[in-house]
Design an enzyme around this catalytic site. Sequence first.
Site, PDB file in Angstrom:
ATOM      1  N   PHE A 191       0.860  -1.179   0.000  1.00  0.00           N
ATOM      2  CA  PHE A 191       0.000   0.000   0.000  1.00  0.00           C
ATOM      3  C   PHE A 191       0.898   1.231   0.000  1.00  0.00           C
ATOM      4  CE2 PHE A 191      -2.414   3.502   1.651  1.00  0.00           C
ATOM      5  CZ  PHE A 191      -3.650   3.359   1.037  1.00  0.00           C
ATOM      6  N   ASP A 249       9.381   3.086   1.330  1.00  0.00           N
ATOM      7  CA  ASP A 249       8.178   3.791   1.760  1.00  0.00           C
ATOM      8  C   ASP A 249       8.090   3.658   3.282  1.00  0.00           C
ATOM      9  OD1 ASP A 249       5.666   4.619   2.488  1.00  0.00           O
ATOM     10  OD2 ASP A 249       4.632   3.685   0.795  1.00  0.00           O
ATOM     11  N   LYS A 302       3.014  11.008   7.576  1.00  0.00           N
ATOM     12  CA  LYS A 302       2.218  10.667   8.749  1.00  0.00           C
ATOM     13  C   LYS A 302       2.674  11.323  10.046  1.00  0.00           C
ATOM     14  CE  LYS A 302       0.017   6.356   7.213  1.00  0.00           C
ATOM     15  NZ  LYS A 302      -1.335   6.893   7.077  1.00  0.00           N
TER      16      LYS A 302
END
Length: 458
Positions: free
Chosen positions: A149, A234, A263
């Site tokens: 993802f 990532d 984030k």
Amino acid sequence: MDIVSLVKNRLEETYDLHRRYINPQFVRVLEVIGFNRNYTSSKGAYLYDADGRKVLDFLAGFGVFNIGRNHPLVAKVLHEMLDADPPNMVQMDLGGISGLLAEALTAVAPGDLDAVFFTNSGAESVEGALKFARQATRRHKVVHCAHAFHGLTLGALSVNGNREFRDRNEPLLPGCIQVPFNDLDALEQALAGGDVAAFIFEPIQGKGVFVPDDDYLPGARALCDRFGTLMIADEVQTGFGRTGKMFAVDHWNVVPDIMAVSKALSGGFVPIGAVITKRAIHARVFDSMERCFAHSNTFGQNDLAMAAGLATLHVLQSEALVERAAEVGDYLLAGLREKIGRYEMLHEVRGRGLMIGLQFGEPKSLSLKTGWKLVHKMNADLFGQMITMPLMEKHHILSQVAGHGLDTVKILPPLVIDREEADLFLNAMEDVLQDVHRFPGAAWSTTKKMAVRTLQSA
């Protein structure tokens, strides 16, 4: 305008407003699973709702609140920035504070990652990383992993390994090749043509919390070097202490060529992200004055995001939250793994630090097997809710299902939790597991009620 009073006075309208103007299907989901609470405040690892209930947050905004919710130092810094009337986003000038945050990020980044491009989100960081790799190598192919993802914008979606997100969006970016996660032979085959710009990966996959074998990432690094492929890590969810290291790649002493982060970087106050890369790669993208805007955005270097980022890095280091994530994470993992032998549907507990997945699977006993098959016949994603719903309803702990059709429950608590909060979760999970392993029992009744609510709301 008294915004606080406005929100407070119209709090009861929240679900109606979202149903009318934003996403009515998500409203239905929350109502069906019993997560429809109006939260009024939050602090540290806790949320407080309109009914006065205190909820232990083991979701942390999908990993945003590593330093806890509403950290006072970051709030203080943001107030000071606003009071200073900063010359924000002049655009045809340089922001002093963005240079300071870039310096701080390169100081904690692995190896020789020493150039920074600021973004507004994880997906945008991934998009930037893909563009950097393609421009720097003059190649267009990208290899990604199954179950990966990386975001839901079209470029990031092109390297997303989850079918449910790709549906209705194809054709996507050409030249994207999927390989199994944790499979070096498949990766070598994909890279062997010498025409791949980048291999993008999550060091620990967020959908399912899949942790690679110890030789996988070092082996992938060697393969990328061999075939001239750039390695993109990532770290949008795994970064900034989540796994018990500042970045998850540090567990394997691997230095990627490009790293995407977001984030947790601002403490949850301001959208922020960054692409951190090697200066030589950055220089191949921005290789002339005419190309100084080869990649750009409007809000990436806004002063509030930069200030929040600096303050968040300070909190992570001054409060030793990375070390706490490792210590409390080990405690949680040990406590959860102890339950595997006693509860036959709990098959595996995996993760690093405070990124943990509980994998459930078909039981051996006949009565439980009947219930298992019945639930999966109703919906392939239903069993995980049998865990998360009673955790919320009975124990006031917020958690999540880790992915579609995986039977995995995932926890991402803020790094500020201690053993007391860990014990609250372990005791709650013990109670929920006892219920789930009684058929019929309270957990199975809850699932039946949810199925009925789903049919009624259809």
